[in-house]
Design a protein around this motif. Structure first.
Motif, PDB file in Angstrom:
ATOM      1  N   ALA A 181       0.834  -1.214   0.000  1.00  0.00           N
ATOM      2  CA  ALA A 181       0.000   0.000   0.000  1.00  0.00           C
ATOM      3  C   ALA A 181       0.865   1.259   0.000  1.00  0.00           C
ATOM      4  O   ALA A 181       0.425   2.322  -0.441  1.00  0.00           O
ATOM      5  N   GLN A 182       2.106   1.138   0.497  1.00  0.00           N
ATOM      6  CA  GLN A 182       2.962   2.323   0.606  1.00  0.00           C
ATOM      7  C   GLN A 182       4.118   2.343  -0.392  1.00  0.00           C
ATOM      8  O   GLN A 182       4.934   3.269  -0.380  1.00  0.00           O
ATOM      9  N   HIS A 206       4.856   3.868  -6.937  1.00  0.00           N
ATOM     10  CA  HIS A 206       4.385   3.197  -8.152  1.00  0.00           C
ATOM     11  C   HIS A 206       5.526   2.758  -9.056  1.00  0.00           C
ATOM     12  O   HIS A 206       5.408   1.785  -9.783  1.00  0.00           O
ATOM     13  N   ILE A 230      -3.855  -4.401  -5.849  1.00  0.00           N
ATOM     14  CA  ILE A 230      -2.886  -3.318  -5.598  1.00  0.00           C
ATOM     15  C   ILE A 230      -3.597  -1.970  -5.763  1.00  0.00           C
ATOM     16  O   ILE A 230      -3.393  -1.042  -4.974  1.00  0.00           O
ATOM     17  N   ALA A 231      -4.453  -1.879  -6.787  1.00  0.00           N
ATOM     18  CA  ALA A 231      -5.185  -0.628  -7.017  1.00  0.00           C
ATOM     19  C   ALA A 231      -6.061  -0.288  -5.800  1.00  0.00           C
ATOM     20  O   ALA A 231      -6.106   0.865  -5.355  1.00  0.00           O
ATOM     21  N   HIS A 286      -3.933   0.995  -3.023  1.00  0.00           N
ATOM     22  CA  HIS A 286      -3.403   2.344  -3.298  1.00  0.00           C
ATOM     23  C   HIS A 286      -4.508   3.384  -3.481  1.00  0.00           C
ATOM     24  O   HIS A 286      -4.210   4.552  -3.692  1.00  0.00           O
ATOM     25  N   LYS A 287      -5.762   2.910  -3.485  1.00  0.00           N
ATOM     26  CA  LYS A 287      -6.903   3.789  -3.780  1.00  0.00           C
ATOM     27  C   LYS A 287      -6.719   4.489  -5.136  1.00  0.00           C
ATOM     28  O   LYS A 287      -6.916   5.699  -5.281  1.00  0.00           O
ATOM     29  N   LYS A 288      -6.266   3.711  -6.112  1.00  0.00           N
ATOM     30  CA  LYS A 288      -6.080   4.203  -7.483  1.00  0.00           C
ATOM     31  C   LYS A 288      -6.820   3.256  -8.428  1.00  0.00           C
ATOM     32  O   LYS A 288      -7.331   2.236  -7.998  1.00  0.00           O
ATOM     33  N   ILE A 305      -2.340   1.511 -12.109  1.00  0.00           N
ATOM     34  CA  ILE A 305      -1.383   0.543 -11.548  1.00  0.00           C
ATOM     35  C   ILE A 305      -0.776  -0.307 -12.666  1.00  0.00           C
ATOM     36  O   ILE A 305       0.442  -0.520 -12.709  1.00  0.00           O
TER      37      ILE A 305
END
Ligand SMILES: [Zn+2]
Length: 275
Positions: free
Chosen positions: A207-208, A211, A245-246, A249-251, A256
């Protein structure tokens, strides 16, 4: 009809996806390899990097890589490393000399350290040192397998500074460890373990992660996710890994996958292979 397609492409851009680590030469794919590559193409998975594991397996690996136009690495995996690996290392030198002009040879590996299989620890160290120096001399990135041996690996990588870095494939560790690798110019390969809700340490770390440090991979046929329909793993789970992963990452998945694709192309210099 044409208008509709254009519209769909605009709202749902096609993700470019690569499996940065899959053993598609494995015997578990012998009966349906053509169908698997067909399904991968339909799912938008352009190719997979096939790592090398031992002299006995290179010839089939090279046949499969050639038949399906896959980039590949050549190396000696720590599980397949003798206590005295010199003979295998000599064969690796010969093989690399024969294939060095092949644009599909994109890495040394997979090599590394594995303390779960530590009966051959001494051999693992010798083989890793030799393969790191081959990567230095040939200016190739390395594909590293590291299990319960991050401190030893980090110490080793500080001694052999590699111009093109490499990837810690199937990374499982903390953000602090990931940051050490990133400082040394390495990427982290994130695989199906991220789909396991109990892999909390990994999920917190991923999460951290920046990218530009993430590659995605499946390690097929190993690392089958829990509750999967098939007992073997395949690259067809890549979209689930990207989606996970998205979410962390809140994406979006598109963002991603774009980063992971670009990172893989850059690390392994795949631009001549991929159109
Ligand atoms: Zn592997």
């Amino acid at each position: 009809m044409i208008k509709l397609n254009l519209f769909n492409e605009r709202i749902m851009p096609m993700m470019r996806i690569l499996d940065s680590h899959a053993h598609l030469d494995h015997a578990l794919f012998d009966t349906d390899r053509d169908e698997l590559f067909e399904s991968m193409a339909q799912a938008g998975i352009e190719t997979a990097i096939i790592p090398g594991v031992s002299p006995e397996r290179w010839s089939k690996q090279l046949d499969v890589a050639k038949r399906y136009s896959c980039p590949y690495g050549l190396g000696i995996h720590p599980w397949f490393c003798a206590d005295n690996p010199q003979q295998a290392l000599d064969l690796l030198t010969d093989k690399l000399n024969s294939y060095i002009e092949d644009p599909y040879l994109v890495a040394i590996g997979e090599c590394g350290l594995d303390k779960i299989h530590k009966d051959n620890w001494h051999g693992q160290i010798i083989a890793l040192q030799a393969q790191l120096s081959m990567a230095q001399q040939l200016n190739l990135p390395v594909i590293l397998h590291v299990v319960k041996a991050h401190s030893e690996m980090l110490a080793m990588l500080k001694r052999y500074s590699l111009p093109r870095g490499g990837v810690i494939h199937g990374f499982y560790g903390s953000l602090a460890i990931a940051s050490e690798y990133i400082k040394l110019g390495f990427k982290l390969g994130i695989g199906g373990l991220i789909l396991n809700p109990s892999a909390r340490k990994l999920r917190t770390c991923v999460a951290q992660l920046p990218h530009d440090s993430v590659l995605i991979e499946t390690d097929s046929p190993a690392m089958t996710p829990r509750n999967a329909a098939e007992s073997r793993n395949t690259p067809l789970i890549l979209q689930s890994i990207i989606a996970e992963i998205a979410t962390l990452h809140k994406k979006t998945s598109v963002l991603i996958s774009e980063h992971a694709f670009r990172n893989t192309v850059q690390l392994f210099d795949l631009k001549l292979i991929l159109i």
